[in-house]
Design a protein around this motif. Structure first.
Motif, PDB file in Angstrom:
ATOM      1  N   LEU A  26      21.149  29.991  12.693  1.00 48.38           N
ATOM      2  CA  LEU A  26      21.407  31.108  13.606  1.00 48.38           C
ATOM      3  C   LEU A  26      21.462  32.415  12.830  1.00 48.38           C
ATOM      4  N   ALA A  27      22.204  32.358  11.709  1.00 44.95           N
ATOM      5  CA  ALA A  27      22.315  33.569  10.898  1.00 44.95           C
ATOM      6  C   ALA A  27      20.963  33.934  10.294  1.00 44.95           C
ATOM      7  N   SER A  28      20.273  32.926   9.748  1.00 37.86           N
ATOM      8  CA  SER A  28      19.033  33.223   9.038  1.00 37.86           C
ATOM      9  C   SER A  28      17.977  33.784   9.977  1.00 37.86           C
ATOM     10  N   LEU A  29      17.806  33.133  11.153  1.00 35.16           N
ATOM     11  CA  LEU A  29      16.768  33.612  12.083  1.00 35.16           C
ATOM     12  C   LEU A  29      17.058  35.047  12.489  1.00 35.16           C
ATOM     13  N   SER A  30      18.335  35.347  12.713  1.00 29.42           N
ATOM     14  CA  SER A  30      18.676  36.723  13.069  1.00 29.42           C
ATOM     15  C   SER A  30      18.314  37.666  11.932  1.00 29.42           C
ATOM     16  N   LEU A  31      18.594  37.234  10.720  1.00 29.51           N
ATOM     17  CA  LEU A  31      18.334  38.110   9.576  1.00 29.51           C
ATOM     18  C   LEU A  31      16.836  38.321   9.357  1.00 29.51           C
ATOM     19  N   TYR A  32      16.024  37.255   9.614  1.00 23.14           N
ATOM     20  CA  TYR A  32      14.578  37.443   9.468  1.00 23.14           C
ATOM     21  C   TYR A  32      14.115  38.571  10.395  1.00 23.14           C
ATOM     22  N   ILE A  33      14.610  38.511  11.639  1.00 22.09           N
ATOM     23  CA  ILE A  33      14.182  39.527  12.601  1.00 22.09           C
ATOM     24  C   ILE A  33      14.663  40.906  12.150  1.00 22.09           C
ATOM     25  N   LEU A  34      15.930  40.958  11.690  1.00 17.16           N
ATOM     26  CA  LEU A  34      16.476  42.246  11.265  1.00 17.16           C
ATOM     27  C   LEU A  34      15.680  42.819  10.099  1.00 17.16           C
ATOM     28  N   ALA A  35      15.235  41.927   9.200  1.00 16.39           N
ATOM     29  CA  ALA A  35      14.494  42.413   8.034  1.00 16.39           C
ATOM     30  C   ALA A  35      13.157  43.018   8.460  1.00 16.39           C
ATOM     31  N   GLY A  36      12.554  42.449   9.499  1.00 16.73           N
ATOM     32  CA  GLY A  36      11.241  42.943   9.913  1.00 16.73           C
ATOM     33  C   GLY A  36      11.301  43.882  11.100  1.00 16.73           C
ATOM     34  N   PHE A  37      12.487  44.435  11.352  1.00 16.69           N
ATOM     35  CA  PHE A  37      12.676  45.170  12.591  1.00 16.69           C
ATOM     36  C   PHE A  37      11.878  46.457  12.648  1.00 16.69           C
ATOM     37  N   ASP A  85      12.136  42.275  -2.849  1.00 15.75           N
ATOM     38  CA  ASP A  85      11.268  42.785  -1.788  1.00 15.75           C
ATOM     39  C   ASP A  85      12.023  42.961  -0.480  1.00 15.75           C
ATOM     40  N   ALA A  86      12.902  42.010  -0.188  1.00 14.37           N
ATOM     41  CA  ALA A  86      13.652  42.129   1.062  1.00 14.37           C
ATOM     42  C   ALA A  86      14.602  43.314   0.995  1.00 14.37           C
ATOM     43  N   TYR A  87      15.271  43.498  -0.126  1.00 11.84           N
ATOM     44  CA  TYR A  87      16.208  44.608  -0.243  1.00 11.84           C
ATOM     45  C   TYR A  87      15.463  45.940  -0.175  1.00 11.84           C
ATOM     46  N   GLN A  88      14.253  45.934  -0.725  1.00 14.27           N
ATOM     47  CA  GLN A  88      13.511  47.191  -0.777  1.00 14.27           C
ATOM     48  C   GLN A  88      12.872  47.527   0.553  1.00 14.27           C
ATOM     49  N   GLY A  89      12.330  46.512   1.244  1.00 16.47           N
ATOM     50  CA  GLY A  89      11.516  46.792   2.410  1.00 16.47           C
ATOM     51  C   GLY A  89      12.264  46.780   3.730  1.00 16.47           C
ATOM     52  N   ALA A  90      13.307  45.977   3.827  1.00 14.02           N
ATOM     53  CA  ALA A  90      13.992  45.833   5.109  1.00 14.02           C
ATOM     54  C   ALA A  90      14.649  47.149   5.491  1.00 14.02           C
ATOM     55  N   PRO A  91      14.851  47.379   6.814  1.00 13.22           N
ATOM     56  CA  PRO A  91      15.667  48.535   7.203  1.00 13.22           C
ATOM     57  C   PRO A  91      17.014  48.444   6.484  1.00 13.22           C
ATOM     58  N   ILE A  92      17.572  49.590   6.089  1.00  9.50           N
ATOM     59  CA  ILE A  92      18.726  49.545   5.185  1.00  9.50           C
ATOM     60  C   ILE A  92      19.929  48.778   5.751  1.00  9.50           C
ATOM     61  N   LEU A  98      23.413  44.000   5.429  1.00 12.28           N
ATOM     62  CA  LEU A  98      23.980  42.784   6.012  1.00 12.28           C
ATOM     63  C   LEU A  98      23.594  41.561   5.177  1.00 12.28           C
ATOM     64  N   ILE A  99      22.324  41.529   4.749  1.00  7.84           N
ATOM     65  CA  ILE A  99      21.860  40.404   3.934  1.00  7.84           C
ATOM     66  C   ILE A  99      22.642  40.354   2.630  1.00  7.84           C
ATOM     67  N   ALA A 100      22.927  41.519   2.070  1.00 10.09           N
ATOM     68  CA  ALA A 100      23.568  41.555   0.756  1.00 10.09           C
ATOM     69  C   ALA A 100      25.065  41.321   0.836  1.00 10.09           C
ATOM     70  N   SER A 108      26.213  38.159   4.825  1.00  8.16           N
ATOM     71  CA  SER A 108      25.450  36.922   4.725  1.00  8.16           C
ATOM     72  C   SER A 108      25.785  36.193   3.425  1.00  8.16           C
ATOM     73  N   LYS A 109      25.973  36.966   2.378  1.00  9.61           N
ATOM     74  CA  LYS A 109      26.269  36.351   1.092  1.00  9.61           C
ATOM     75  C   LYS A 109      27.657  35.708   1.098  1.00  9.61           C
ATOM     76  N   LEU A 110      28.617  36.442   1.646  1.00 11.41           N
ATOM     77  CA  LEU A 110      29.976  35.898   1.710  1.00 11.41           C
ATOM     78  C   LEU A 110      29.980  34.598   2.501  1.00 11.41           C
ATOM     79  N   ALA A 111      29.324  34.632   3.682  1.00  9.95           N
ATOM     80  CA  ALA A 111      29.309  33.435   4.518  1.00  9.95           C
ATOM     81  C   ALA A 111      28.601  32.299   3.795  1.00  9.95           C
ATOM     82  N   GLY A 112      27.500  32.607   3.138  1.00  6.55           N
ATOM     83  CA  GLY A 112      26.762  31.572   2.427  1.00  6.55           C
ATOM     84  C   GLY A 112      27.609  30.942   1.334  1.00  6.55           C
ATOM     85  N   PHE A 113      28.313  31.777   0.574  1.00  7.60           N
ATOM     86  CA  PHE A 113      29.128  31.224  -0.511  1.00  7.60           C
ATOM     87  C   PHE A 113      30.252  30.356   0.046  1.00  7.60           C
TER      88      PHE A 113
END
Lengths: 488, 518
Positions: A139-150, A233-240, A245-247, A250-255
């Motif tokens: 759920l988190a990842s799919l949302s983040l993919y969309i956010l990265a390519g928004f 690439d994701a950090y550079q290209g995604a909307p800030i 959120l990814i950095a 998402s990282k806290l939850a993943g850990f």
């Protein structure tokens, strides 16, 4: 299995608040704001979203550490509560960052997807069953993919999303494969039962394969070398705001998710990193990931000219230190790891927030573009100073204490007699390397004069408030670390 | 005594106030900075006046800070800390007086300066190794910006080099402290708690090496001293004064307060290595100073040479040598401050050159007679002439070192001669270019004639004199303060030794110190 839906509903109140909030954001925008300009729609969406997150925060506080829920599918222990509050706080911070960034083309959808991602994060914080863990992660990842390519109008955004998605999809497949092997070996998808079964069986070749799969997926989520390739690439290209959120959250939850999976679940086959001749297990493999991340992140960061790529490599380096925290969790508990991950999230999301306001003000992404920031916006400069020095680990900011707690815990594993000790020494020494590239960044902002007759940079008050709050948080949590440590 | 923690709070609060005031008025920022520094110095002097010498650290504040790790906010002072905080107050005040002419971003300059001072006070007053470390690191970042923004020659390079050396040193310290903490059972970071830990011999050797080396980098231990000359030369005057005068002492203080008492066995193993490196530093840096073309580099290397005496005194590890080392910390803090003030502020800001060759042609003793007098006094103090503070300090160190190994003392004594040589050379080239003598031909005739008339300014020189602004009151005051301090301690070293001596008898230090009258 003493399942009670009422109990489940009570435990999932924060998630419910987030979902309802997301639906209101979408509905209100659809019903009332189709004609309004983008900025107004973004502000409204963020306001509703922020309220939803705040309500979820309050509900998560109220639910508290209720113990195992719904037949141990969820585990609401102190770590879960702290992690829920942490990811919600970081999501709120990211929403604030979004108000400083250029408005996306579909603001309501953007905010709603952020809330869906946050739902995934809070579930990841508490999941104690392989299936739910995987679903929450997806759920988190799919949302983040969309956010990265928004940002559909920019090729970089599409590239970021595609890379992130391909790596993420692959790692999800590996994770699922690993889970299926674990299920096959132990006959259960509940972590407590898995741990009992594994304690009986010990390490087998098949389990080793499963562990490698799980660690690979973890490495991806944590952006640890050698699974880090998507991150720059994701950090550079995604909307800030997406990158923030990814950095952070998402990282806290993943850990938290993987720490719960590895220690209570697979702790029986952890192996040993306190000496060089310990039994095999996943810990030595993680030591390799940690060392590789520390080296690669810190050294590659030296060569960066783009601020966002620099933050990405610094994130890889921090992932190495966080993995050290995961290794130490078995003996020291999750408090050092959680403190590090949470404060790192605040600092890095804050740094992205500064970049967001700069992007809106037309300041480019290169390090030299920061020149003269001191004259152009003292507020942003002070915030950037706090965030970057915290990332560099300068006391009395929170980043220093995160490192201190993790390193102290790691050294307690066996002094300098084993891989954990040597990794700690490596991490401490590499922090001097890290200071170099962080200072290069700050030198541009504080020392270098503005390139041309560059005017002041306007900061929306919401973004200014968010950044100041984040900077204050970094200072306060640094001077009084027990505020956060006491949660655990 | 109990007010000493206020030095820290005053400095940090002053930094914030000065930063805010500086946005409106540069003059207000200057005066507020001076007042803050004076207030801090006043607190230290008041504490000194009421100080009753005692062996052990006297606790000032002791509250739990991070109970999860047993870290306490524990400030304490003894005669050694007291000596060094008095020095800090003096150096801070003088530093602000000598940067009265900073015009660019005044508020920020003094705010960073005061933040650095606050960190320094904190280090000298900490009784918890981690608290000490935190203050130590707090002092690092302001240094970078002070040099990179307001510095001169290759300032960004010098700033980065200095900061990375300091930070790498502090990383070693952190590694060593955390190792000791973990190996000692994780009771806490207090000096007594860490000293009570039971460490194996090999652990002690490693821990001591990490912690001592980390601190010694900042004290300018050869061959890790290279940051010091470049950094000091690149720094603006006030920062050089403070860096050479006080910040290098942080390193030596850390060696004495943390590394040696906590890991005595490690110390005794490494003792000869440290002593020889210290001696090598004294002679090597002195010889390098002898051939410098840049006036400020002479002073930069002389600092390394003098800090070598401090390290030699620590390495000798008897009460006489260590007492001398602490006295030398004070003495060098004052003298280095004065030397850098003369070179960086009084001379450079008027001549806009630091090349000795250029200065020589200017015959500054006629144009800036007062500066020449000050520099000669400072040079004599730096050479270790009797009557100045360097004399009792270096003498105690040499006697103490002789008691351990005459060879150390003999080689170090060569360093004293070298110091006399490079100081005299600098005095001659920079101020008395027309006096002929050591090198090259004397400048052309008319000026030599003027020289015969008792050094009064000639008509030629006074034509140029209007180019050089007169010595301003802040400079005079600052120089007077520093000269008074070095003479006072030189004439009556017991003023400080009465504080230092008893503190060397503390139970912690007695683990490493042996013999020798204080």
């Amino acid at each position: 299995m003493n399942a009670s839906y009422l109990e489940l509903a009570r435990a999932l109140q924060p998630e419910a608040a987030l979902i309802i909030g997301a639906l209101i954001v979408l509905g209100f925008d659809l019903a009332a704001l189709r004609r309004a300009d983008l900025e107004a729609r973004l502000r409204t969406a963020v306001a509703i979203g922020a309220i939803a997150v705040a309500v979820a925060f309050a509900l998560a506080c109220r639910t508290g550490a209720a113990g195992p829920v719904f037949g141990e599918v969820l585990m609401l222990d102190k770590l879960a509560v702290a992690a829920r509050l942490g990811v919600l706080g970081l999501t709120l911070l990211t929403l604030g960052v979004a108000t400083g960034a250029p408005a996306p083309r579909h603001p309501a959808e953007y905010v709603a997807i952020m809330l869906f991602a946050a739902t995934g994060f809070t579930l990841m914080s508490a999941a104690q069953q392989l299936l739910l863990a995987f679903l929450a992660l997806e759920l988190a990842s799919l949302s983040l993919y969309i956010l990265a390519g928004f940002d559909k109008s920019r090729a970089e955004s599409a590239e970021a999303a595609l890379k992130y998605f391909l790596f993420g999809g692959m790692s999800a497949a590996f994770l699922l494969f690993g889970f299926s092997l674990i299920y096959g070996l132990t006959g259960s998808i509940d972590l407590p039962e898995i741990s009992v079964a594994l304690a009986r069986q010990g390490l087998s070749p098949l389990l080793a394969i499963a562990l490698v799969m799980v660690l690979g997926a973890f490495g991806f989520k944590a952006a640890a070398a050698p699974f880090h390739l998507w991150a720059p690439d994701a950090y550079q290209g995604a909307p800030i705001p997406s990158a923030a959120l990814i950095a952070s959250a998402s990282k806290l939850a993943g850990f938290v998710l993987f720490t719960r999976l590895l220690w209570p679940g697979l702790g029986a086959v952890a192996g040993d990193v306190s000496g060089f001749a310990g039994p095999a297990g996943w810990l030595p493999v993680m030591a390799l990931l940690s060392g590789a991340s520390l080296l690669l992140g810190n050294l590659a960061a030296l060569a960066q000219s783009n601020v966002r790529r620099l933050l990405a490599y610094s994130a890889i380096a921090h992932a190495g230190a966080l993995l050290l925290g995961v290794m130490a969790t078995g003996s020291a508990g999750p408090a050092p790891l959680f403190y590090y991950a949470a404060t790192y999230g605040v600092a890095t999301a804050g740094a992205f927030g500064v970049l967001a306001v700069l992007e809106r003000g037309g300041v480019g992404p290169r390090i030299e573009d920061l020149a003269g920031l001191r004259q152009r916006s003292p507020l942003l400069t002070v915030c950037l100073l706090v965030f970057v020095l915290s990332l560099a680990g300068i006391p009395p900011l929170a980043g220093f204490f995160g490192k201190l707690f993790v390193f102290a815990a790691a050294l307690k594993l066996g002094g300098l007699a084993g891989p954990a000790g040597w990794l700690t020494l490596l991490a401490i020494l590499l922090s001097a390397v890290a200071l170099y590239y962080y200072l290069i960044l700050l030198k541009q902002a504080l020392v270098a004069p503005a390139a041309r007759a560059a005017g002041p940079i306007a900061t929306p008050w919401t973004a200014a408030l968010t950044l100041l709050a984040a900077a204050a948080l970094i200072v306060v949590l640094g001077i009084f670390p027990s505020l956060l440590l006491g949660l655990l | 005594m109990n007010a000493l923690p206020w030095t820290i709070y005053l400095s940090f609060a002053g930094a914030v106030v000065v930063l805010l005031a500086g946005a409106r008025s540069a003059g207000a920022a200057r005066w507020l900075a001076l007042l803050t520094a004076l207030a801090g110095w006043g607190v230290t002097l008041a504490a000194a006046a009421g100080y009753v010498p005692a062996a052990d650290l006297r606790s000032l504040v002791d509250v739990p800070w991070i109970p999860e790790l047993g870290i306490r906010y524990h400030l304490a002072a003894d005669g050694i800390s007291l000596t060094l905080v008095v020095l800090t107050g003096l150096a801070a005040t003088a530093g602000i007086l000598f940067s009265w002419n900073v015009e660019e971003r005044v508020g920020e300059f003094f705010a960073l300066f005061l933040a650095l001072i606050g960190g320094v006070y904190g280090v000298f007053l900490s009784a918890d190794a981690l608290l000490l470390f935190v203050f130590y690191e707090v002092a690092i970042v302001p240094k970078y910006f002070l040099i990179a923004k307001w510095g001169s020659t290759r300032r960004e390079y010098g700033a980065m080099k200095l900061v990375l050396f300091s930070f790498t040193g502090s990383a070693l310290v952190l590694a060593g402290l955390l190792w000791a903490y973990a190996a000692g059972g994780g009771q806490g970071f207090g000096f007594t708690e860490l000293a009570a830990g039971v460490y194996t011999r090999s652990e002690q050797l490693g821990m001591f090496a990490l912690v001592f080396l980390g601190f010694a980098v900042l004290a300018g231990l050869f061959p890790f001293h290279t940051w010091a000359p470049t950094g000091h030369v690149a720094a603006p005057t006030a920062a050089s004064m403070l860096l050479a005068g006080v910040v290098m002492k942080l390193g030596a203080y850390g060696c004495l307060r943390v590394a040696m008492p906590l890991f005595p066995e490690g110390f005794f193993f490494w003792q000869p290595v440290i002593a020889w490196l210290a001696v090598a530093g004294i002679v090597y840096a002195g010889l390098v100073a002898l051939v410098q073309e840049d006036f400020k580099f002479v002073i930069g290397y002389s600092s390394v040479s003098h800090m070598g005496f401090v390290l030699l005194g620590l390495a000798a590890a008897n009460t006489r040598a260590v007492g001398g080392a602490v006295l030398q910390m004070f003495s060098h803090g004052v003298i280095a401050g004065l030397l850098f003030a003369v070179v960086g502020r009084m001379v450079y800001d008027r001549t806009h050159t630091r090349r000795l060759e250029d200065l020589r042609a200017m015959t500054l003793h006629r144009r800036l007679p007062l500066v020449a007098v000050i520099f000669v006094l400072a040079g004599m103090a730096s050479m270790g002439m009797p009557g100045f503070s360097g004399f009792p300090a270096e003498l105690s160190i040499l006697i103490g070192a002789w008691q351990v190994s005459p060879l150390w003392a003999l080689v170090a004594a060569v360093g004293v001669l070298v110091a006399a040589a490079f100081t005299l050379r600098a005095i001659q080239l920079a101020f008395f270019g027309d006096a002929g003598g050591m090198e090259g031909p004397a400048p052309p005739g008319p000026q030599v004639d003027d020289g015969r008339r008792g050094g009064r300014p000639s008509k030629d020189a006074s034509d140029d004199a209007h180019l050089m602004p007169p010595i301003s009151w802040p400079e005079k005051t600052g120089a007077l303060l520093l000269i008074a301090a070095t003479v006072l301690v030189g004439v009556k070293p017991d003023l400080l030794l009465d504080w230092i001596g008893p503190s060397l008898q503390s139970s912690l230090l007695q683990a490493v110190l042996k013999g020798g009258a204080p």
